[in-house]
Write an enzyme that holds these catalytic residues in place. Sequence first.
Site, short mmCIF file in Angstrom:
data_model
loop_
_atom_site.label_atom_id
_atom_site.label_comp_id
_atom_site.label_asym_id
_atom_site.label_seq_id
_atom_site.Cartn_x
_atom_site.Cartn_y
_atom_site.Cartn_z
CE LYS A 1 -3.16 2.61 3.00
NZ LYS A 1 -3.82 2.65 4.33
CE LYS B 1 -6.51 9.18 7.47
NZ LYS B 1 -6.95 8.00 8.23
CG ASP C 1 -1.96 5.45 4.80
OD1 ASP C 1 -1.80 4.44 5.51
OD2 ASP C 1 -3.05 5.76 4.29
CD GLU D 1 -6.78 5.15 2.29
OE1 GLU D 1 -5.64 4.88 2.69
OE2 GLU D 1 -7.71 5.40 3.08
NE ARG E 1 -10.44 -1.37 3.87
CZ ARG E 1 -10.93 -1.48 5.10
NH1 ARG E 1 -12.08 -2.12 5.32
NH2 ARG E 1 -10.32 -0.94 6.13
#
Length: 484
Positions: A249, A261, A272, A333, A335
């Site tokens: 990812k 968020k 991330d 997002e 996944r």
Amino acid sequence: MTTLAVTSDAISTLSCDALILGVDAEGSVTAHPQLDEQTRAALTETAVALEASGKVGSVTVLPGGPTAARRVVLVGLGDGTDGELRCAAGAAARSCGKKPGTVVVALPGESDRALSAIAEGSLLGSYVFTDYKSDADDEEEQVFTDWLIAGASVAAVERAKVIAGAVAGTRDLINTPPLDLFPGAFADIAQGYGKQQGCDVQVWEPQQLADQGFGGILAVGMGSARLPRLVRIQWAPEGAKQTVALVGKGITFDTGGISLKPPKSMETMKSDMSGAAAVMHTVLAAARANLPVAVTGWLCLAENMPSGTAQRPSDVIRIYGGKTVEVLNTDAEGRLVLADGLVRAIEENPDVVLDIATLTGAQGVALGPRTSGVMGTDEVRTEVVAAADAIDEDMWPMPLRPYIREMVLSKVGDLKNVGDPGGQAGMLSAGMFLKQFVGDANWAHLDIARPAFNEGTAYGYTTHGGTGAAVRTLFEFLERRANA
């Protein structure tokens, strides 16, 4: 600049800026073949007087005294396992001063594996990220450190260089601000590093993603002016008997999209993309170590931003391969991009596929800030956890029970991207969502959400910021596959 080498000289006569020695449970300086007994006894007398602790990572700093070193750093070794030696070396490395110069590490390791762990810990504990410090270009302010590992073999040191280099490279990417690390920039970095290490690199530009139906990556990235990419980086040595696919990812910044968020939750969202960074540097490490296993990394890169072009809650998107997903929360997002990457990776029929992601806040709720969750087919999940245990990276097997599948089924499309609305089993429902895209492949999913970024103070060989979580486990996994 940091160098790492071996020394076989008498420790007490080596002129250095710091000498690292171990302390046992009784507070005595541990014996080392290159440390004479008279010097050890003198240092032990001082250590006992100062109540130096044998607790793993506990540090006591002394003047050089009976040695030629400017300072002696004593560190507790606990029971002296490989993992404790790595941790101790890292803690000691962080106590060698801002400009360590030459550091001699003389912790007792009884095997190449143990000495490699000591070298790894030394390098990782001394890691600093100074790219954005205003004085970083001043040569007088730069940190030059020569690490000398007493009694190690060249092979142990070289292995440590490969592994620590991969972790440090991953940390560098995680710590880089998203202003500078966006999908296109990440893809360029992969191409540059791949070329250096003899890896094949392929990049899917936005139009290619659209033409070939990568609906997950496109949906997540469509809200940003800096468009998404998919990168394939492959190390494929001749005669490789194993093929491993790694899918990472790579959300270079995650605002949550339209499902925005809270501001506090965004502060660490430059991390991330930790999964993609770990995947890329693991492939590069395999190439650098010349591992006889074919490994292909898939970097699923997007920036999740809110805008007039962003995906919306209630959109239905089509993942690569055809499955449809109802998007109920645009902050779920990761996944979506991984689903595209998994389906594409499995098209090449690898022997095993692993995905690595900072996927769910639920991981931290269930397992805390240092323990990653591992899900997947039983055999591969067990294999990953065994690799993690072997190098003392904290990972825990989690179940994907059949009933959890009901949580991710949609009334509108095939699947929905969030599970139980009550927030239960969030880590497991995310893993179950991914399971719908792997068919009968040998697969495991590693959720490294909290372990990927250390928001607190440094500990052991882990510094503040990006940690490089999963890199050492992935490399161990590849080594074991190569030697199977």
